[in-house]
Design an enzyme around this catalytic site. Structure first.
Site, mmCIF file in Angstrom:
data_model
loop_
_atom_site.group_PDB
_atom_site.id
_atom_site.type_symbol
_atom_site.label_atom_id
_atom_site.label_comp_id
_atom_site.label_asym_id
_atom_site.label_seq_id
_atom_site.Cartn_x
_atom_site.Cartn_y
_atom_site.Cartn_z
ATOM 1 N N VAL A 60 0.826 -1.202 0.000
ATOM 2 C CA VAL A 60 0.000 0.000 0.000
ATOM 3 C C VAL A 60 0.865 1.259 0.000
ATOM 4 C CG1 VAL A 60 -1.707 1.345 1.284
ATOM 5 C CG2 VAL A 60 -1.943 -1.137 1.118
ATOM 6 N N THR A 99 -1.145 -4.823 9.621
ATOM 7 C CA THR A 99 -2.052 -5.047 10.751
ATOM 8 C C THR A 99 -2.631 -6.456 10.630
ATOM 9 O OG1 THR A 99 -3.840 -3.978 9.503
ATOM 10 C CG2 THR A 99 -2.650 -2.630 11.098
ATOM 11 N N THR A 102 -5.334 -0.659 7.270
ATOM 12 C CA THR A 102 -6.700 -1.045 7.598
ATOM 13 C C THR A 102 -6.792 -1.300 9.094
ATOM 14 O OG1 THR A 102 -6.986 -2.052 5.425
ATOM 15 C CG2 THR A 102 -8.541 -2.682 7.139
ATOM 16 N N PHE A 148 -8.441 1.638 -0.953
ATOM 17 C CA PHE A 148 -9.404 0.759 -1.607
ATOM 18 C C PHE A 148 -8.797 0.182 -2.882
ATOM 19 C CE2 PHE A 148 -12.017 3.804 0.801
ATOM 20 C CZ PHE A 148 -12.802 2.928 1.544
ATOM 21 N N ALA A 196 -7.211 -2.525 -5.463
ATOM 22 C CA ALA A 196 -7.285 -3.942 -5.824
ATOM 23 C C ALA A 196 -5.935 -4.329 -6.410
ATOM 24 C CB ALA A 196 -8.397 -4.181 -6.844
ATOM 25 N N CYS A 256 -6.398 -8.649 2.671
ATOM 26 C CA CYS A 256 -7.444 -7.855 3.324
ATOM 27 C C CYS A 256 -8.737 -8.596 3.627
ATOM 28 C CB CYS A 256 -7.764 -6.629 2.476
ATOM 29 S SG CYS A 256 -6.460 -5.377 2.482
ATOM 30 N N PHE A 257 -9.273 -9.332 2.670
ATOM 31 C CA PHE A 257 -10.643 -9.820 2.823
ATOM 32 C C PHE A 257 -10.848 -10.616 4.107
ATOM 33 C CE2 PHE A 257 -12.341 -9.708 -1.828
ATOM 34 C CZ PHE A 257 -12.297 -8.328 -1.784
#
Length: 455
Positions: free
Chosen positions: A11, A87, A127, A157, A159, A271-272
């Site tokens: 990120v 995280t 996040t 956000f 992808a 992330c998911f």
């Protein structure tokens, strides 16, 4: 304005590179304690693979984009500091397996508090669970210095695989801040950065808590759609329906839309699953068990889909894969990235190894070291052969499993592959990217996800 970003990962690196590209008047420094990672960002072989990222970095690096291990210098000189560290889900103590591990966030906050010599705007880019900003604010306030800190939320956000496109033309940029004059001023400072290239109507401002929760909710909704269509794929296989046809039919409904309705072996990525489990934990913490169970089922269905894929392979291969060579094509969690975090391929490979299969793994971007690390393999483990060529992987195999939707796999010479495999030759398409009818004409026994029937 000078910007510093703590964390040079998937990120922080791309996001800061885009800010530097679009804002040539703003010096941007990305800092990280990992020397090898910083060296890679300063080289021609970036640590993150994203289409178009090389060009963005090359344009700005050395002009107003810098990568360094001097964290303290970066903090001292910056007026705005992004926190973009990992995280992960906690593996210990209270909330293990569900809650987010915020130790790296706290370490960053304490480092900023110790080092800062002037007022700072601190931006949460990682996040995070709701109310984390309050914890960061309290740590900064405890610095004992006569300094002002504003903590704002700016969730990503992106992808993976389309991160550069997402940064160049985002659906929205979300910025949440404290509802005060100072908070509004801090939010406006970040709005002004993004406004260099993002239309103002796409920059949304909220309170900080709404911003933090929006990130978790967005990922939960996207993952929910994938688990929903994957649940239907199991029913399709049982009834003779075709999940692609079902997805196309329901996706034409404007209230539903076609996105994230591609059935597959399961979702992965950093992330998911992490964000849904975090949401589950938050719901439990705030006394909402029914809401918690609802979202937990999204992860349960994803795990079921991966196990179901392996079970189908084993049953089709005459109820045993022991000693059989299975070619695994694709190890990244999705195409156009080298990220393997929570990749479905990990669980599929582990389950096949439990069944005593021999694996030959090929991925065009994932390194052998990453594959071995994810599968916890010793260097000399003979059960897994990591190949540099897909045709090498399939030679002498009983079956091929497609686990990443790389476009190149559709262009392979499948007649050549068929000739090189043991017969009967099986293909299990975990991404539904191949033409099963054409494969069957060649001679394959070909199986896809949710392909109970075809027209």
């Amino acid at each position: 304005m000078k910007i510093c970003c703590i964390g040079a990962g998937y990120v922080g690196g791309p996001t800061m590179a885009m800010i530097a590209k679009q804002c040539p008047d703003i010096p941007v420094t990305v800092v990280d304690i990992n020397q090898a990672r910083i060296d890679a960002w300063n080289s021609d072989s970036l640590p993150v693979f994203e289409p178009g990222l090389d060009e963005v970095v090359r344009e700005a690096r050395g002009r107003n984009l810098f990568f360094s291990t001097d964290v303290d210098k970066g903090i001292r000189e910056a007026e705005m500091i992004f926190i973009s560290v990992n995280t992960p889900t906690k593996t210990y103590g209270v909330g293990a397996g569900r809650a987010a591990d915020l130790k790296y966030i706290e370490l960053c906050a304490r480092r900023i508090a110790d080092v800062a010599e002037s007022d700072k705007i601190v931006v949460e880019k990682s996040t995070l669970p709701v109310r984390t900003a309050e914890s960061v604010r309290r740590i900064l306030a405890g610095s004992g210095k006569d300094l002002k800190f504003q903590v704002i939320s700016n969730p990503e956000f992106l992808a993976e695989g389309t991160a550069v496109e997402d940064l160049m033309a985002p659906d929205r940029v979300l910025i949440g801040g404290e509802e005060s004059a100072e908070g509004d001023k801090a939010v406006q400072a970040l709005v002004d950065v993004y406004a260099h290239w993002v239309p103002r109507e796409r920059i949304l401002t909220t309170n900080v808590w709404s911003s933090e929760l929006s990130k978790l909710t967005a990922n939960a909704f996207l993952a929910q759609r994938i688990s929903s269509i994957n649940a239907i794929s199991a029913l399709c296989e049982a009834t003779g329906a075709n999940v692609d046809e079902v997805a196309h039919a329901i996706g034409r409904d404007s209230r539903i839309g076609p996105k994230f309705l591609r059935s597959s072996v399961g979702f992965g990525g950093s992330c998911f699953q992490k964000d849904i489990l975090n949401l589950v934990y938050l719901c439990e913490h705030f006394g909402l068990p029914e809401v918690s169970k609802y979202w937990e089922q999204v992860v349960t269905m994803n795990d079921y889909q991966k196990r179901r894929f392996v079970d189908r392979m084993v049953s089709t291969l005459f109820n045993t894969v022991s000693g059989k060579k299975i070619a695994i094509l694709g190890f990244a969690f999705k195409k156009d990235t080298n990220d393997t975090r929570e990749s479905p391929a990990i669980d599929v490979c582990r389950d096949l190894l439990e069944e005593q299969a021999n694996l030959a793994v090929y991925d065009p971007k994932v390194t052998a070291a990453s594959i071995r690390q994810e599968l916890a393999l010793d260097e000399g483990d003979s059960a897994v052969d990591i190949c540099e060529d897909p045709y090498e992987a399939v030679k002498g195999a009983h079956a091929v499993a497609i686990l990443t939707e790389w476009d190149a796999f559709k262009e392979l010479d499948w007649e050549r592959i068929y000739k090189d495999m043991l017969k009967p030759a099986f293909v299990f398409d975990g991404r539904n990217i191949l033409n099963l009818a054409e494969l069957r004409k060649i001679g394959f026994e070909a199986h896809g996800i949710g392909q109970g029937g075809s027209r």
